[in-house]
Design a protein around this motif. Structure first.
Motif, PDB file in Angstrom:
ATOM      1  N   ARG A  10       0.828  -1.204   0.000  1.00 28.15           N
ATOM      2  CA  ARG A  10       0.000   0.000   0.000  1.00 28.15           C
ATOM      3  C   ARG A  10       0.866   1.260   0.000  1.00 28.15           C
ATOM      4  O   ARG A  10       0.537   2.241  -0.665  1.00 28.15           O
ATOM      5  CB  ARG A  10      -0.939   0.000   1.206  1.00 28.15           C
ATOM      6  CG  ARG A  10      -2.040  -1.027   1.068  1.00 28.15           C
ATOM      7  CD  ARG A  10      -2.949  -1.063   2.242  1.00 28.15           C
ATOM      8  NE  ARG A  10      -3.929  -2.128   2.091  1.00 28.15           N
ATOM      9  CZ  ARG A  10      -5.046  -2.193   2.768  1.00 28.15           C
ATOM     10  NH1 ARG A  10      -5.334  -1.272   3.666  1.00 28.15           N
ATOM     11  NH2 ARG A  10      -5.868  -3.190   2.578  1.00 28.15           N
ATOM     12  N   GLN A  11       1.959   1.226   0.742  1.00 25.07           N
ATOM     13  CA  GLN A  11       2.860   2.375   0.761  1.00 25.07           C
ATOM     14  C   GLN A  11       3.496   2.590  -0.613  1.00 25.07           C
ATOM     15  O   GLN A  11       3.623   3.726  -1.076  1.00 25.07           O
ATOM     16  CB  GLN A  11       3.940   2.198   1.826  1.00 25.07           C
ATOM     17  CG  GLN A  11       3.419   2.350   3.233  1.00 25.07           C
ATOM     18  CD  GLN A  11       4.456   1.984   4.280  1.00 25.07           C
ATOM     19  OE1 GLN A  11       5.449   1.318   3.998  1.00 25.07           O
ATOM     20  NE2 GLN A  11       4.212   2.423   5.498  1.00 25.07           N
ATOM     21  N   MET A  12       3.892   1.502  -1.258  1.00 24.83           N
ATOM     22  CA  MET A  12       4.472   1.622  -2.601  1.00 24.83           C
ATOM     23  C   MET A  12       3.426   2.147  -3.590  1.00 24.83           C
ATOM     24  O   MET A  12       3.736   2.970  -4.454  1.00 24.83           O
ATOM     25  CB  MET A  12       5.015   0.265  -3.070  1.00 24.83           C
ATOM     26  CG  MET A  12       6.231  -0.206  -2.320  1.00 24.83           C
ATOM     27  SD  MET A  12       7.654   0.853  -2.540  1.00 24.83           S
ATOM     28  CE  MET A  12       8.007   0.577  -4.251  1.00 24.83           C
ATOM     29  N   ALA A  13       2.191   1.668  -3.473  1.00 27.87           N
ATOM     30  CA  ALA A  13       1.125   2.145  -4.353  1.00 27.87           C
ATOM     31  C   ALA A  13       0.890   3.637  -4.139  1.00 27.87           C
ATOM     32  O   ALA A  13       0.674   4.386  -5.100  1.00 27.87           O
ATOM     33  CB  ALA A  13      -0.160   1.363  -4.105  1.00 27.87           C
ATOM     34  N   MET A  14       0.941   4.074  -2.883  1.00 32.42           N
ATOM     35  CA  MET A  14       0.787   5.503  -2.596  1.00 32.42           C
ATOM     36  C   MET A  14       1.944   6.311  -3.195  1.00 32.42           C
ATOM     37  O   MET A  14       1.744   7.408  -3.704  1.00 32.42           O
ATOM     38  CB  MET A  14       0.706   5.750  -1.090  1.00 32.42           C
ATOM     39  CG  MET A  14      -0.638   5.406  -0.490  1.00 32.42           C
ATOM     40  SD  MET A  14      -1.981   6.398  -1.175  1.00 32.42           S
ATOM     41  CE  MET A  14      -1.559   8.010  -0.544  1.00 32.42           C
ATOM     42  N   GLN A  15       3.146   5.763  -3.141  1.00 35.46           N
ATOM     43  CA  GLN A  15       4.305   6.466  -3.702  1.00 35.46           C
ATOM     44  C   GLN A  15       4.152   6.614  -5.216  1.00 35.46           C
ATOM     45  O   GLN A  15       4.397   7.683  -5.775  1.00 35.46           O
ATOM     46  CB  GLN A  15       5.586   5.723  -3.373  1.00 35.46           C
ATOM     47  CG  GLN A  15       6.827   6.412  -3.901  1.00 35.46           C
ATOM     48  CD  GLN A  15       8.102   5.633  -3.619  1.00 35.46           C
ATOM     49  OE1 GLN A  15       8.077   4.566  -3.029  1.00 35.46           O
ATOM     50  NE2 GLN A  15       9.216   6.178  -4.056  1.00 35.46           N
ATOM     51  N   VAL A  16       3.737   5.550  -5.880  1.00 41.40           N
ATOM     52  CA  VAL A  16       3.544   5.609  -7.338  1.00 41.40           C
ATOM     53  C   VAL A  16       2.404   6.571  -7.674  1.00 41.40           C
ATOM     54  O   VAL A  16       2.514   7.384  -8.602  1.00 41.40           O
ATOM     55  CB  VAL A  16       3.278   4.200  -7.914  1.00 41.40           C
ATOM     56  CG1 VAL A  16       2.863   4.278  -9.368  1.00 41.40           C
ATOM     57  CG2 VAL A  16       4.514   3.327  -7.758  1.00 41.40           C
ATOM     58  N   ALA A  17       1.316   6.504  -6.900  1.00 42.34           N
ATOM     59  CA  ALA A  17       0.189   7.407  -7.144  1.00 42.34           C
ATOM     60  C   ALA A  17       0.602   8.858  -6.930  1.00 42.34           C
ATOM     61  O   ALA A  17       0.219   9.744  -7.712  1.00 42.34           O
ATOM     62  CB  ALA A  17      -0.979   7.051  -6.216  1.00 42.34           C
ATOM     63  N   TRP A  18       1.400   9.125  -5.882  1.00 42.17           N
ATOM     64  CA  TRP A  18       1.883  10.475  -5.636  1.00 42.17           C
ATOM     65  C   TRP A  18       2.734  10.950  -6.808  1.00 42.17           C
ATOM     66  O   TRP A  18       2.606  12.088  -7.251  1.00 42.17           O
ATOM     67  CB  TRP A  18       2.690  10.530  -4.342  1.00 42.17           C
ATOM     68  CG  TRP A  18       3.217  11.899  -4.050  1.00 42.17           C
ATOM     69  CD1 TRP A  18       2.583  12.878  -3.356  1.00 42.17           C
ATOM     70  CD2 TRP A  18       4.470  12.448  -4.489  1.00 42.17           C
ATOM     71  NE1 TRP A  18       3.371  14.001  -3.321  1.00 42.17           N
ATOM     72  CE2 TRP A  18       4.536  13.780  -4.013  1.00 42.17           C
ATOM     73  CE3 TRP A  18       5.534  11.961  -5.227  1.00 42.17           C
ATOM     74  CZ2 TRP A  18       5.624  14.604  -4.257  1.00 42.17           C
ATOM     75  CZ3 TRP A  18       6.619  12.784  -5.475  1.00 42.17           C
ATOM     76  CH2 TRP A  18       6.654  14.093  -4.980  1.00 42.17           C
ATOM     77  N   SER A  19       3.591  10.069  -7.293  1.00 40.29           N
ATOM     78  CA  SER A  19       4.471  10.435  -8.399  1.00 40.29           C
ATOM     79  C   SER A  19       3.654  10.752  -9.645  1.00 40.29           C
ATOM     80  O   SER A  19       3.961  11.717 -10.367  1.00 40.29           O
ATOM     81  CB  SER A  19       5.441   9.293  -8.688  1.00 40.29           C
ATOM     82  OG  SER A  19       6.275   9.617  -9.762  1.00 40.29           O
ATOM     83  N   ARG A  20       2.618   9.979  -9.902  1.00 42.24           N
ATOM     84  CA  ARG A  20       1.780  10.233 -11.072  1.00 42.24           C
ATOM     85  C   ARG A  20       1.028  11.556 -10.932  1.00 42.24           C
ATOM     86  O   ARG A  20       0.894  12.308 -11.894  1.00 42.24           O
ATOM     87  CB  ARG A  20       0.799   9.086 -11.278  1.00 42.24           C
ATOM     88  CG  ARG A  20       1.482   7.824 -11.773  1.00 42.24           C
ATOM     89  CD  ARG A  20       0.526   6.686 -11.930  1.00 42.24           C
ATOM     90  NE  ARG A  20       1.246   5.512 -12.423  1.00 42.24           N
ATOM     91  CZ  ARG A  20       0.681   4.332 -12.635  1.00 42.24           C
ATOM     92  NH1 ARG A  20      -0.619   4.166 -12.410  1.00 42.24           N
ATOM     93  NH2 ARG A  20       1.400   3.329 -13.079  1.00 42.24           N
ATOM     94  N   GLU A  21       0.546  11.814  -9.732  1.00 40.21           N
ATOM     95  CA  GLU A  21      -0.166  13.080  -9.499  1.00 40.21           C
ATOM     96  C   GLU A  21       0.787  14.268  -9.632  1.00 40.21           C
ATOM     97  O   GLU A  21       0.462  15.276 -10.238  1.00 40.21           O
ATOM     98  CB  GLU A  21      -0.812  13.052  -8.109  1.00 40.21           C
ATOM     99  CG  GLU A  21      -1.791  14.158  -7.863  1.00 40.21           C
ATOM    100  CD  GLU A  21      -3.021  14.100  -8.747  1.00 40.21           C
ATOM    101  OE1 GLU A  21      -3.616  15.168  -8.964  1.00 40.21           O
ATOM    102  OE2 GLU A  21      -3.389  13.011  -9.228  1.00 40.21           O
ATOM    103  N   PHE A  22       1.989  14.133  -9.067  1.00 38.26           N
ATOM    104  CA  PHE A  22       2.992  15.187  -9.173  1.00 38.26           C
ATOM    105  C   PHE A  22       3.355  15.425 -10.632  1.00 38.26           C
ATOM    106  O   PHE A  22       3.548  16.562 -11.053  1.00 38.26           O
ATOM    107  CB  PHE A  22       4.236  14.815  -8.357  1.00 38.26           C
ATOM    108  CG  PHE A  22       5.341  15.814  -8.441  1.00 38.26           C
ATOM    109  CD1 PHE A  22       5.317  16.973  -7.687  1.00 38.26           C
ATOM    110  CD2 PHE A  22       6.421  15.610  -9.297  1.00 38.26           C
ATOM    111  CE1 PHE A  22       6.324  17.906  -7.775  1.00 38.26           C
ATOM    112  CE2 PHE A  22       7.441  16.538  -9.396  1.00 38.26           C
ATOM    113  CZ  PHE A  22       7.389  17.697  -8.627  1.00 38.26           C
ATOM    114  N   LEU A  23       3.425  14.338 -11.402  1.00 33.41           N
ATOM    115  CA  LEU A  23       3.784  14.442 -12.807  1.00 33.41           C
ATOM    116  C   LEU A  23       2.759  15.274 -13.571  1.00 33.41           C
ATOM    117  O   LEU A  23       3.123  16.042 -14.470  1.00 33.41           O
ATOM    118  CB  LEU A  23       3.916  13.049 -13.434  1.00 33.41           C
ATOM    119  CG  LEU A  23       4.392  13.014 -14.878  1.00 33.41           C
ATOM    120  CD1 LEU A  23       5.803  13.580 -14.987  1.00 33.41           C
ATOM    121  CD2 LEU A  23       4.351  11.593 -15.408  1.00 33.41           C
ATOM    122  N   LYS A  24       1.504  15.164 -13.203  1.00 34.99           N
ATOM    123  CA  LYS A  24       0.472  15.966 -13.877  1.00 34.99           C
ATOM    124  C   LYS A  24       0.740  17.458 -13.682  1.00 34.99           C
ATOM    125  O   LYS A  24       0.708  18.236 -14.632  1.00 34.99           O
ATOM    126  CB  LYS A  24      -0.916  15.616 -13.336  1.00 34.99           C
ATOM    127  CG  LYS A  24      -1.384  14.231 -13.708  1.00 34.99           C
ATOM    128  CD  LYS A  24      -2.701  13.916 -13.030  1.00 34.99           C
ATOM    129  CE  LYS A  24      -3.064  12.457 -13.218  1.00 34.99           C
ATOM    130  NZ  LYS A  24      -4.246  12.095 -12.432  1.00 34.99           N
TER     131      LYS A  24
END
Length: 147
Positions: A41-55
């Motif tokens: 779940r922590q890794m999924a949050m990190q990837v999701a954060w990165s995708r959101e930041f990328l936007k």
């Protein structure tokens, strides 16, 4: 008669020990499953954060690149294009983290470090032991008792 009673007690104790062992194993398996679930779940949050930041960063990067390019052409100063270079590295890194293979490469590198560079992972003064914890606890309690 005592022999039969003793035999029954030994059998009950053996059954109890087997039950306790099975129970401890089940508890450990649940604990490991829970830890793995939390890690995922922590890794999924990190990837999701990165995708959101990328936007957001992608929008900033696009506007900045267009503006700096237009400014460089209009002013005839290629120095305006210099900030695009470091911003490109940040953009590519975030894209690779969110959508690319960066996490797989990091996992491979981590596995390699675990296998070949174990000495870099050791704690100063070695693993924490019960004795070292007790010693620190006693010293701390003496400190508070003296006050």
């Amino acid at each position: 008669m005592g022999f039969i009673f003793s035999k029954s007690m030994n059998e009950n104790m053996k059954n109890q020990q087997e039950f306790m062992l099975t129970n401890a194993q089940l508890q450990l398996e649940r604990q490991l499953t829970l830890q793995n679930e939390m890690r995922e779940r922590q890794m999924a949050m990190q990837v999701a954060w990165s995708r959101e930041f990328l936007k957001y960063f992608g929008t900033f990067y696009g506007i900045t690149t267009i503006s700096l390019t237009a400014g460089a052409i209009k002013q005839k100063k290629p120095a305006f294009l210099i900030p695009i270079f470091p911003l490109s590295f940040i953009f590519i890194y975030q894209y690779d983290l969110g959508y690319g293979t960066l996490l797989q490469r990091m996992k491979g590198e981590a596995e390699d470090i675990l296998e070949t560079e174990k000495s870099k992972l050791q704690l100063p003064k070695g693993m924490i032991t019960f004795e070292s914890l007790e010693k620190a606890r006693r010293e701390q309690s003496k400190f508070f008792m003296d006050k």
